[in-house]
Design a protein around this motif. Sequence first.
Motif, PDB file in Angstrom:
ATOM      1  N   GLU A 230       0.664  -1.188  -0.157  1.00  0.00           N
ATOM      2  CA  GLU A 230       0.078  -0.078   0.074  1.00  0.00           C
ATOM      3  C   GLU A 230       0.746   1.205   0.029  1.00  0.00           C
ATOM      4  O   GLU A 230       0.511   2.419  -0.496  1.00  0.00           O
ATOM      5  CB  GLU A 230      -1.028  -0.060   1.237  1.00  0.00           C
ATOM      6  CG  GLU A 230      -2.153  -1.045   1.039  1.00  0.00           C
ATOM      7  CD  GLU A 230      -3.065  -0.847   1.810  1.00  0.00           C
ATOM      8  OE1 GLU A 230      -3.023  -0.155   2.773  1.00  0.00           O
ATOM      9  OE2 GLU A 230      -4.393  -1.033   1.596  1.00  0.00           O
ATOM     10  N   LYS A 231       1.718   1.069   0.732  1.00  0.00           N
ATOM     11  CA  LYS A 231       3.032   2.273   0.751  1.00  0.00           C
ATOM     12  C   LYS A 231       3.552   2.506  -0.790  1.00  0.00           C
ATOM     13  O   LYS A 231       3.637   3.854  -1.160  1.00  0.00           O
ATOM     14  CB  LYS A 231       4.270   2.241   1.584  1.00  0.00           C
ATOM     15  CG  LYS A 231       4.914   3.298   1.766  1.00  0.00           C
ATOM     16  CD  LYS A 231       6.061   3.022   2.894  1.00  0.00           C
ATOM     17  CE  LYS A 231       7.035   4.126   2.798  1.00  0.00           C
ATOM     18  NZ  LYS A 231       8.137   3.921   4.036  1.00  0.00           N
ATOM     19  N   ALA A 232       3.765   1.402  -1.382  1.00  0.00           N
ATOM     20  CA  ALA A 232       4.450   1.599  -2.897  1.00  0.00           C
ATOM     21  C   ALA A 232       3.421   1.764  -3.774  1.00  0.00           C
ATOM     22  O   ALA A 232       3.606   2.722  -5.029  1.00  0.00           O
ATOM     23  CB  ALA A 232       4.999   0.261  -3.024  1.00  0.00           C
ATOM     24  N   LEU A 233       2.026   1.361  -3.614  1.00  0.00           N
ATOM     25  CA  LEU A 233       1.116   1.347  -4.899  1.00  0.00           C
ATOM     26  C   LEU A 233       0.024   2.302  -4.470  1.00  0.00           C
ATOM     27  O   LEU A 233      -1.007   2.439  -5.282  1.00  0.00           O
ATOM     28  CB  LEU A 233       0.834   0.182  -5.172  1.00  0.00           C
ATOM     29  CG  LEU A 233       1.691  -0.983  -5.565  1.00  0.00           C
ATOM     30  CD1 LEU A 233       1.147  -2.450  -5.788  1.00  0.00           C
ATOM     31  CD2 LEU A 233       2.378  -0.601  -6.688  1.00  0.00           C
ATOM     32  N   GLY A 234      -0.248   2.649  -3.293  1.00  0.00           N
ATOM     33  CA  GLY A 234      -1.279   3.550  -2.812  1.00  0.00           C
ATOM     34  C   GLY A 234      -2.327   2.811  -2.188  1.00  0.00           C
ATOM     35  O   GLY A 234      -2.298   1.518  -2.414  1.00  0.00           O
ATOM     36  N   LYS A 235      -3.512   3.403  -1.569  1.00  0.00           N
ATOM     37  CA  LYS A 235      -4.519   2.759  -1.136  1.00  0.00           C
ATOM     38  C   LYS A 235      -5.401   1.901  -2.211  1.00  0.00           C
ATOM     39  O   LYS A 235      -5.322   2.308  -3.389  1.00  0.00           O
ATOM     40  CB  LYS A 235      -5.400   3.545  -0.242  1.00  0.00           C
ATOM     41  CG  LYS A 235      -4.945   4.283   0.765  1.00  0.00           C
ATOM     42  CD  LYS A 235      -4.584   3.211   1.959  1.00  0.00           C
ATOM     43  CE  LYS A 235      -3.743   3.838   3.126  1.00  0.00           C
ATOM     44  NZ  LYS A 235      -3.499   3.025   4.239  1.00  0.00           N
ATOM     45  N   GLY A 236      -6.001   0.974  -1.748  1.00  0.00           N
ATOM     46  CA  GLY A 236      -6.887   0.204  -2.578  1.00  0.00           C
ATOM     47  C   GLY A 236      -6.258  -1.210  -2.995  1.00  0.00           C
ATOM     48  O   GLY A 236      -7.130  -1.843  -4.048  1.00  0.00           O
ATOM     49  N   VAL A 237      -5.118  -1.541  -2.447  1.00  0.00           N
ATOM     50  CA  VAL A 237      -4.457  -2.684  -2.795  1.00  0.00           C
ATOM     51  C   VAL A 237      -5.465  -3.991  -2.360  1.00  0.00           C
ATOM     52  O   VAL A 237      -5.718  -4.926  -3.121  1.00  0.00           O
ATOM     53  CB  VAL A 237      -3.270  -2.807  -2.085  1.00  0.00           C
ATOM     54  CG1 VAL A 237      -2.612  -4.315  -2.386  1.00  0.00           C
ATOM     55  CG2 VAL A 237      -2.107  -1.981  -3.094  1.00  0.00           C
ATOM     56  N   VAL A 238      -6.014  -3.860  -1.207  1.00  0.00           N
ATOM     57  CA  VAL A 238      -6.854  -4.990  -0.803  1.00  0.00           C
ATOM     58  C   VAL A 238      -8.150  -5.220  -1.702  1.00  0.00           C
ATOM     59  O   VAL A 238      -8.452  -6.317  -2.141  1.00  0.00           O
ATOM     60  CB  VAL A 238      -7.228  -4.672   0.887  1.00  0.00           C
ATOM     61  CG1 VAL A 238      -8.512  -5.443   1.202  1.00  0.00           C
ATOM     62  CG2 VAL A 238      -5.989  -4.718   1.795  1.00  0.00           C
ATOM     63  N   GLU A 239      -8.845  -4.122  -2.079  1.00  0.00           N
ATOM     64  CA  GLU A 239      -9.968  -4.064  -2.830  1.00  0.00           C
ATOM     65  C   GLU A 239      -9.608  -4.611  -4.205  1.00  0.00           C
ATOM     66  O   GLU A 239     -10.100  -5.363  -4.677  1.00  0.00           O
ATOM     67  CB  GLU A 239     -10.533  -2.660  -2.986  1.00  0.00           C
ATOM     68  CG  GLU A 239     -11.134  -2.183  -1.854  1.00  0.00           C
ATOM     69  CD  GLU A 239     -10.071  -1.259  -0.822  1.00  0.00           C
ATOM     70  OE1 GLU A 239      -8.920  -1.564  -1.107  1.00  0.00           O
ATOM     71  OE2 GLU A 239     -10.383  -0.713  -0.143  1.00  0.00           O
ATOM     72  N   ALA A 240      -8.373  -4.299  -4.607  1.00  0.00           N
ATOM     73  CA  ALA A 240      -8.089  -4.837  -6.071  1.00  0.00           C
ATOM     74  C   ALA A 240      -7.774  -6.415  -5.867  1.00  0.00           C
ATOM     75  O   ALA A 240      -7.960  -7.192  -6.874  1.00  0.00           O
ATOM     76  CB  ALA A 240      -6.747  -4.106  -6.567  1.00  0.00           C
ATOM     77  N   LEU A 241      -7.042  -6.817  -5.240  1.00  0.00           N
ATOM     78  CA  LEU A 241      -6.780  -8.344  -4.671  1.00  0.00           C
ATOM     79  C   LEU A 241      -7.952  -8.773  -4.744  1.00  0.00           C
ATOM     80  O   LEU A 241      -8.072 -10.220  -5.168  1.00  0.00           O
ATOM     81  CB  LEU A 241      -5.617  -8.303  -3.559  1.00  0.00           C
ATOM     82  CG  LEU A 241      -4.463  -8.001  -3.729  1.00  0.00           C
ATOM     83  CD1 LEU A 241      -3.753  -7.858  -2.379  1.00  0.00           C
ATOM     84  CD2 LEU A 241      -3.697  -8.991  -4.831  1.00  0.00           C
ATOM     85  N   ALA A 242      -9.001  -8.440  -3.754  1.00  0.00           N
ATOM     86  CA  ALA A 242     -10.229  -9.153  -3.954  1.00  0.00           C
ATOM     87  C   ALA A 242     -10.831  -9.186  -4.999  1.00  0.00           C
ATOM     88  O   ALA A 242     -11.783 -10.287  -5.558  1.00  0.00           O
ATOM     89  CB  ALA A 242     -11.214  -8.428  -2.768  1.00  0.00           C
ATOM     90  N   ARG A 243     -10.986  -8.102  -5.884  1.00  0.00           N
ATOM     91  CA  ARG A 243     -11.494  -8.172  -7.157  1.00  0.00           C
ATOM     92  C   ARG A 243     -10.886  -9.179  -8.280  1.00  0.00           C
ATOM     93  O   ARG A 243     -11.514  -9.649  -8.707  1.00  0.00           O
ATOM     94  CB  ARG A 243     -11.389  -6.795  -7.912  1.00  0.00           C
ATOM     95  CG  ARG A 243     -12.146  -6.510  -9.174  1.00  0.00           C
ATOM     96  CD  ARG A 243     -12.552  -5.182  -9.405  1.00  0.00           C
ATOM     97  NE  ARG A 243     -11.148  -4.391  -9.511  1.00  0.00           N
ATOM     98  CZ  ARG A 243     -10.555  -3.553  -8.599  1.00  0.00           C
ATOM     99  NH1 ARG A 243     -11.421  -3.447  -7.631  1.00  0.00           N
ATOM    100  NH2 ARG A 243      -9.600  -2.765  -8.837  1.00  0.00           N
TER     101      ARG A 243
END
Length: 345
Positions: A230-243
């Motif tokens: 999340e630090k490297a790519l920004g917020k939303g990583v969890v949502e993207a992985l779930a998608r």
Amino acid sequence: MGPHPAVAAIRLAVRRVLHDLLTEHHRAPAAVPHASPHEPPPPPLVLVACSGGADSMALASALAFESPKLGIRAGGVTVDHGLQPGSDARAAEVVQRLRELGLDPVDSVVVTVGRAGGPEAAARDARYAALDTAAERHGAAAVLLGHTRDDQAETVLLGLARGSGIRSLSGMAAVSGAGGRYRRPFLELDRQTARKACMVQSLPVWDDPHNADPAYTRSRLRHEGLPALEKALGKGVVEALARTARLSRDDADALDSWAGQAEATVRDAAGLLECAKLYALPPAVRRRILRRAAIAAGAPAGSLFARHIEEVDRLITGWRGQGAINLPGKVVARRQGGRLVIRQG
């Protein structure tokens, strides 16, 4: 004034699952022993698997709130893995909390955790075996599990790191187990929503120290890996992985269906796999057939990795007279006379 948004979210998620279960239940009255075709089936029993943590306590509270409105019986089960001092006392506390919520029946099950596959896998296997037994003993229609979107993201990353293929990237299914026994209402909700719901309802929760222990792979991923992403790519990583999990599951289901239909066309009259016909299939379909054949021969699914199937696949695509391939569960795959023979050696 309505409930807190976090409480409303978890109740809505549980309500949807209970509605689905109720619909399934009324569609299959013949599955109820001694039921008259003119009588409605008795109300189903739904169990919640509860460790005492925030996710499962939020789930238990929502089940206790929603089930009476739908005429569904609700109970709970907690599993004592015996891996930490005082685990029996904590299990007793969870039982008491579930009963205070109005759940009945409530079980505490003690399990012995083996070593196969590592400590996390062994504990998971013991836990699911205990939940299966409890569900069968009580005749439960389903067992609810508190896995959240965060858990799903971690599962996808673990699958990616292991190179396990698209099925592993599809993460956890909302419905799984024999007959769809396991239901995961919270896969679209984040962990903080469940914790907030417990806080505003003054529900006591227990934070398992294993979840913060860097000795465990999932713990390191949770506290170091995902924050770094999340630090490297920004917020939303969890949502993207779930998608990613949802999309991968659709693809994996389609390929599994294709493989199931194709398997009958690549076997000879004796039921052996014909190498030439396997070779003609797309690799993704062929490897699924090989995996199914290995599992049918006795290879444990949880120990059968992509690298194993790739080695067997080379007997089809890169045949140079090589010897037999040893697979988990003492299963052996070898090529003989244009046929692929997979059996316990």
